[in-house]
Design a protein around this motif. Sequence first.
Motif, PDB file in Angstrom:
ATOM      1  N   PHE A   1       0.832  -1.192   0.000  1.00  0.00           N
ATOM      2  CA  PHE A   1       0.000   0.000   0.000  1.00  0.00           C
ATOM      3  C   PHE A   1       0.872   1.250   0.000  1.00  0.00           C
ATOM      4  N   HIS A   2       0.219   2.384  -0.227  1.00  0.00           N
ATOM      5  CA  HIS A   2       0.897   3.680  -0.252  1.00  0.00           C
ATOM      6  C   HIS A   2       0.481   4.488   0.970  1.00  0.00           C
ATOM      7  N   VAL A   3       1.465   5.133   1.601  1.00  0.00           N
ATOM      8  CA  VAL A   3       1.210   6.148   2.620  1.00  0.00           C
ATOM      9  C   VAL A   3       1.889   7.398   2.085  1.00  0.00           C
ATOM     10  N   ARG A   4       1.046   8.331   1.670  1.00  0.00           N
ATOM     11  CA  ARG A   4       1.549   9.521   0.968  1.00  0.00           C
ATOM     12  C   ARG A   4       2.371   9.056  -0.241  1.00  0.00           C
ATOM     13  N   ASP A   5       3.643   9.379  -0.331  1.00  0.00           N
ATOM     14  CA  ASP A   5       4.450   8.981  -1.488  1.00  0.00           C
ATOM     15  C   ASP A   5       5.350   7.781  -1.204  1.00  0.00           C
ATOM     16  N   THR A   6       5.120   7.095  -0.082  1.00  0.00           N
ATOM     17  CA  THR A   6       5.937   5.944   0.292  1.00  0.00           C
ATOM     18  C   THR A   6       5.169   4.651   0.019  1.00  0.00           C
ATOM     19  N   VAL A   7       5.828   3.721  -0.666  1.00  0.00           N
ATOM     20  CA  VAL A   7       5.226   2.413  -0.919  1.00  0.00           C
ATOM     21  C   VAL A   7       5.629   1.488   0.219  1.00  0.00           C
ATOM     22  N   MET A   8       4.638   0.875   0.853  1.00  0.00           N
ATOM     23  CA  MET A   8       4.856   0.003   2.001  1.00  0.00           C
ATOM     24  C   MET A   8       4.525  -1.433   1.586  1.00  0.00           C
ATOM     25  N   PRO A   9       5.412  -2.396   1.841  1.00  0.00           N
ATOM     26  CA  PRO A   9       5.110  -3.785   1.485  1.00  0.00           C
ATOM     27  C   PRO A   9       4.107  -4.400   2.459  1.00  0.00           C
ATOM     28  N   ALA A  10       3.497  -5.508   2.059  1.00  0.00           N
ATOM     29  CA  ALA A  10       2.600  -6.231   2.951  1.00  0.00           C
ATOM     30  C   ALA A  10       3.377  -6.683   4.175  1.00  0.00           C
ATOM     31  N   GLY A  11       2.716  -6.745   5.337  1.00  0.00           N
ATOM     32  CA  GLY A  11       3.394  -7.210   6.540  1.00  0.00           C
ATOM     33  C   GLY A  11       2.793  -6.642   7.806  1.00  0.00           C
ATOM     34  N   ASP A  12       3.507  -6.825   8.912  1.00  0.00           N
ATOM     35  CA  ASP A  12       3.078  -6.328  10.219  1.00  0.00           C
ATOM     36  C   ASP A  12       3.552  -4.891  10.396  1.00  0.00           C
ATOM     37  N   TYR A  13       2.657  -4.050  10.912  1.00  0.00           N
ATOM     38  CA  TYR A  13       2.956  -2.631  11.077  1.00  0.00           C
ATOM     39  C   TYR A  13       2.582  -2.134  12.456  1.00  0.00           C
ATOM     40  N   GLU A  14       3.330  -1.123  12.889  1.00  0.00           N
ATOM     41  CA  GLU A  14       3.017  -0.383  14.102  1.00  0.00           C
ATOM     42  C   GLU A  14       2.572   1.000  13.658  1.00  0.00           C
ATOM     43  N   ILE A  15       1.429   1.433  14.179  1.00  0.00           N
ATOM     44  CA  ILE A  15       0.881   2.741  13.837  1.00  0.00           C
ATOM     45  C   ILE A  15       0.852   3.568  15.106  1.00  0.00           C
ATOM     46  N   ARG A  16       1.574   4.670  15.117  1.00  0.00           N
ATOM     47  CA  ARG A  16       1.583   5.583  16.263  1.00  0.00           C
ATOM     48  C   ARG A  16       0.692   6.766  15.922  1.00  0.00           C
ATOM     49  N   VAL A  17      -0.282   6.990  16.801  1.00  0.00           N
ATOM     50  CA  VAL A  17      -1.255   8.054  16.588  1.00  0.00           C
ATOM     51  C   VAL A  17      -1.140   9.052  17.724  1.00  0.00           C
ATOM     52  N   ASP A  18      -0.965  10.310  17.375  1.00  0.00           N
ATOM     53  CA  ASP A  18      -0.960  11.382  18.357  1.00  0.00           C
ATOM     54  C   ASP A  18      -2.117  12.318  17.998  1.00  0.00           C
ATOM     55  N   PRO A  19      -3.311  12.096  18.588  1.00  0.00           N
ATOM     56  CA  PRO A  19      -4.475  12.908  18.224  1.00  0.00           C
ATOM     57  C   PRO A  19      -4.282  14.399  18.492  1.00  0.00           C
ATOM     58  N   ALA A  20      -3.515  14.757  19.506  1.00  0.00           N
ATOM     59  CA  ALA A  20      -3.308  16.176  19.827  1.00  0.00           C
ATOM     60  C   ALA A  20      -2.569  16.894  18.693  1.00  0.00           C
ATOM     61  N   LYS A  21      -1.577  16.234  18.124  1.00  0.00           N
ATOM     62  CA  LYS A  21      -0.808  16.834  17.026  1.00  0.00           C
ATOM     63  C   LYS A  21      -1.331  16.407  15.660  1.00  0.00           C
ATOM     64  N   ARG A  22      -2.277  15.460  15.662  1.00  0.00           N
ATOM     65  CA  ARG A  22      -2.810  14.866  14.442  1.00  0.00           C
ATOM     66  C   ARG A  22      -1.701  14.245  13.597  1.00  0.00           C
ATOM     67  N   ALA A  23      -0.734  13.654  14.277  1.00  0.00           N
ATOM     68  CA  ALA A  23       0.392  13.004  13.591  1.00  0.00           C
ATOM     69  C   ALA A  23       0.185  11.498  13.584  1.00  0.00           C
ATOM     70  N   VAL A  24       0.436  10.881  12.451  1.00  0.00           N
ATOM     71  CA  VAL A  24       0.335   9.440  12.307  1.00  0.00           C
ATOM     72  C   VAL A  24       1.645   8.941  11.705  1.00  0.00           C
TER      73      VAL A  24
END
Length: 147
Positions: free
Chosen positions: A38-61
């Motif tokens: 899949f794509h996240v913005r302009d980065t292509v990410m391969p299939a696999g296990d991922y860690e997603i860090r979410v900071d709702p206060a800064k709206r950073a992912v």
Amino acid sequence: MRGSMTRAMALAACAILGLCLGAQSSGQVLRADIPFAFHVRDTVMPAGDYEIRVDPAKRAVTVSAMSGLVTAQFFALTADQTGRSENCLIFHRFGNSYFLDRVKSNAAPFALQAPGTKKEREAEKMARAFANAEVAETRVPIRSVAR
């Protein structure tokens, strides 16, 4: 002598700043097993296990492969969450291309939406131009990680 002292002070200041920013990890940590590339913005990410860090206060992912090989980050737009919220990643699929669109988490009162990219708009345009190319939304469940 004075120049080397200035460089040493600058290096020490950078090290302290790095430690402070690293220790300041607020937000939520999520994990997902994503079965497709899949794509996240302009980065292509391969299939696999991922860690997603979410900071709702800064709206950073930040999306990081558990292998440590690839990481992508974006500052999210907010999208209203209607109804019951489920922890999931929502992807737009255009033909065989997947683009991360939103992160829905019970920890945030809103979904965090990735800004659209030119590559995504082009993939959508191509998929809609061909009658056999499917345009769909795909959901992948995510789970919270205790810290």
